[in-house]
Enzyme design. Sequence first.
Site, PDB file in Angstrom:
ATOM      1  N   LEU A   1       0.471  -1.043   0.385  1.00  0.00           N
ATOM      2  CA  LEU A   1       0.225   0.237  -0.395  1.00  0.00           C
ATOM      3  C   LEU A   1       0.501   1.302   0.398  1.00  0.00           C
ATOM      4  CD1 LEU A   1      -2.980  -0.666   2.942  1.00  0.00           C
ATOM      5  CD2 LEU A   1      -3.020  -1.008   0.141  1.00  0.00           C
ATOM      6  N   ASP A   2       0.656   2.442  -1.067  1.00  0.00           N
ATOM      7  CA  ASP A   2       1.583   3.482  -0.656  1.00  0.00           C
ATOM      8  C   ASP A   2       1.332   3.866   0.764  1.00  0.00           C
ATOM      9  OD1 ASP A   2       0.793   3.841  -3.604  1.00  0.00           O
ATOM     10  OD2 ASP A   2      -0.776   5.170  -3.542  1.00  0.00           O
ATOM     11  N   MET A   3       2.231   4.905   1.150  1.00  0.00           N
ATOM     12  CA  MET A   3       2.272   5.608   2.825  1.00  0.00           C
ATOM     13  C   MET A   3       0.702   5.752   3.642  1.00  0.00           C
ATOM     14  SD  MET A   3       5.365   7.620   3.827  1.00  0.00           S
ATOM     15  CE  MET A   3       4.198   9.747   3.313  1.00  0.00           C
TER      16      MET A   3
ATOM     17  N   ARG B   1      -6.668   5.495  -7.141  1.00  0.00           N
ATOM     18  CA  ARG B   1      -6.932   7.098  -7.244  1.00  0.00           C
ATOM     19  C   ARG B   1      -6.629   7.854  -8.633  1.00  0.00           C
ATOM     20  NH1 ARG B   1      -0.740   7.587  -4.294  1.00  0.00           N
ATOM     21  NH2 ARG B   1      -1.429   9.851  -4.234  1.00  0.00           N
TER      22      ARG B   1
END
EC number: 5.4.99.-
Length: 302
Positions: A137-139, A237
């Site tokens: 996952l993205d930060m 996104r």
Amino acid sequence: MFTKENQKWNKFVISIDEDCKLKDFLIDEMSFSIRSISRMKREKNIFINGKVSKPTAEVKKGDILEIVLNEDGSQFIPQNLGVRCLYNDEDLLIFDKPPFMVVHPTKSHRESTLANHVSYFIDTLDEKFKIRFVNRLDMNTSGIVIVAKNAYAHHKLSKDMETNDISKNYLAIVEGVIEKDRDTIDLPIYRETEDSITRVVDSRGQRAITHYEVLERYKNHTLVKLKIDTGRTHQIRVHLSSISKGIVGDELYGVVDEDLIGRQALHACKIEFNQPRSCDRILVESELPEDFIQLIDKLKYL
């Protein structure tokens, strides 16, 4: 294929289904590398019907194959970062990653990553294996991250992702009110240059499929549930931005409003998959983090 008894993270007990060469079975069915097989041979950790065997052996239908792995662990600094473990079995660990945490160490984030916490957690289990992330996952995205305890589990789940046998669900809050109750976004995603951080919808890209369902509408925002059939970088996104409904707090594709939330309002809330050995269907869910709950409360009164 796998027997119900005596399975461990580093031990496989298998009833052979058909005659074959052992080395071919270890490579094709178990996804072991040549290096791993050589180590098993050297350490005499391959057994057929209770007797030490070599990878060059032939196995017959009904034979009981036992494999023991002695694997070096990952060299991450163990840190107890308080990350919750949602699931643990002989093949997998599943963690509830908080926002603002990087999954894997980088030059700018050498410590305080999920990998550091996983190293600590493994030590508490008295197990030793290389950390293999099945998903990332993205930060600034919170939620479910899967870690495989062995090469077989990693290979099996990665393959299941490719064939869409894993169901991945997310929750997001977007700018604007989505009129359709549900829809599918089927648009290719492309990286314009090798050093580009962002992705765009472009016919030159890879196919990407995102299904969404509206859960709640607010005055100027929408809470949506999303299910992805593909796993492209920044897929959710980019897709939401492509319909002019960027995620709240998304610095790259949405609108930042730190009075609402200090990061992108995206949470990996549920995953459903087949356990690599037993093939039992497993469902794991992650509760909404506090900042996401607070955002929903704010939007109800705007």
